[in-house]
Design an enzyme around this catalytic site. Structure first.
Site, PDB file in Angstrom:
ATOM      1  CG  ASN A 127     -17.159  -7.266  36.565  1.00  9.91           C
ATOM      2  OD1 ASN A 127     -16.675  -8.074  35.780  1.00  9.91           O
ATOM      3  ND2 ASN A 127     -16.580  -6.975  37.716  1.00  9.91           N
TER       4      ASN A 127
ATOM      5  CD  GLU B 220     -17.070 -10.388  38.113  1.00 11.26           C
ATOM      6  OE1 GLU B 220     -16.524 -10.101  39.195  1.00 11.26           O
ATOM      7  OE2 GLU B 220     -18.295 -10.203  37.909  1.00 11.26           O
TER       8      GLU B 220
ATOM      9  CG  ASP C 241     -19.843  -5.952  47.615  1.00  8.22           C
ATOM     10  OD1 ASP C 241     -19.686  -6.889  46.818  1.00  8.22           O
ATOM     11  OD2 ASP C 241     -18.968  -5.582  48.420  1.00  8.22           O
TER      12      ASP C 241
END
Length: 322
Positions: free
Chosen positions: A202, A205, A273
């Site tokens: 993301n 990150e 996820d």
């Protein structure tokens, strides 16, 4: 699109990473504690769900494919509950290793007034030692020898199950077998995923991993960061989730931003996820990277409409795609 979902049914996906149990306390708030200025929640319902890499497996399963998880849990009572939850969901437990003295990760969310008010984490982030890594790697290699695996997902939560040596060994083996590898990364191992197919951070990150100030609203900022990342890792594709801005995909075929769909967001927990599970299945089914990103973006938005971590609803995803 129904043909795409029918292809999912023949796929076997190996998920390697940090598994955890998501525990929920649902309650009502109607007063402030006399002991401290905090709300008192009267618990009405308790629930345990599979989380972390296991939530990726549930999303893979919900989309019609067969997931296999390779991970480590403790020999504690929480580990017993975790295995029971896997069995209830019809997930194979053959790749789960139990280690004495290592706690099973449990994240407890306290929910009142239909929103998350507190989260309590019981866990360790200590890396597996070399012998424990070898044990997990041996289990992975056994599965690769005995099962047809169409893609491998690294679901990294920085809890220590995925180590640098494990990454190198698994990616090398996957590339020999022409198996797709996808990564949902965290900070510790960020630049160790050399040679993977799809790398999906993301925005937060990406900034932390590259130590760059990236502004997706500024022309060229995201593109430069993604190109740096592709060069550093030697990966085929980079897909960056941008929250309310959608997702960004880059490959040797160019780059594109898929805008987010307007939704009533209840909870973003577990959306990453869902995105990595959906993207992996689309690539394994032969879809190109940009259609893959568009469908994964749609799936991630759908699960954000629910409170707590939930799996994608395949029928609803199909309706919205159509």
């Amino acid at each position: 699109m129904s043909e795409l979902f029918s292809r999912f049914g023949s796929l076997n996906i190996l998920i390697i990473g940090d598994v955890m149990m998501d525990s929920y306390l649902w309650g009502k708030v109607d007063r402030i504690s006399p002991e401290a200025p905090v709300p008192v929640i009267s618990v009405r319902k308790k629930e345990n769900r599979l989380g972390g890499a296991a939530n990726v497996a549930l999303n893979v399963q919900a989309l019609g494919a067969t997931p296999l998880i390779c991970s480590v849990i403790g020999t504690d009572s929480e580990g017993d509950t975790y295995l029971h939850l896997m069995e209830e969901q019809g997930l194979p437990t053959e790749g789960i290793i139990r280690i004495d003295g290592r706690p099973t990760t449990v994240k407890t969310r306290v929910i009142g007034l239909n929103q998350q008010m507190l989260r309590i984490d019981a866990e360790t982030d200590e890396e597996l030692n070399p012998s424990e890594t070898d044990l997990l790697l041996s289990e992975i290699q056994t599965i690769l020898r005995n099962r047809k695996i169409d893609a491998i997902i690294f679901e990294d939560y920085d809890k220590g199950v995925i180590t640098r040596d494990l990454i190198a060994a698994v990616v090398s083996e996957a590339n020999k077998r022409n198996i797709i590898t996808t990564v949902d990364p965290k900070k510790r191992n960020f630049l160790f995923y050399k040679g993977v197919t799809l790398f999906k951070p993301n925005l937060k990150e990406l900034r932390e991993g590259l130590k760059m100030d990236i502004d997706p609203t500024q022309p060229g900022s995201l593109e430069k960061a993604a190109e740096n990342l592709r060069s550093e890792l030697g990966c085929v594709m980079v897909m960056v989730t941008l929250s309310e801005l959608g997702v960004f995909m880059m490959s040797h075929n160019g780059e594109k931003v898929m805008p987010a769909h307007i939704r009533k967001i209840a909870d973003v927990s577990g959306a990453g996820d869902t995105v990595v599970a959906t993207a992996t299945l689309c690539l394994a089914a032969g879809l190109d990277e940009f259609k893959t990103a568009a469908i994964a973006n749609l799936a991630g938005g759908l699960v954000c409409e629910h409170v707590g971590v939930v799996s994608i609803d395949k029928e609803r995803l199909m309706r919205e795609m159509n």
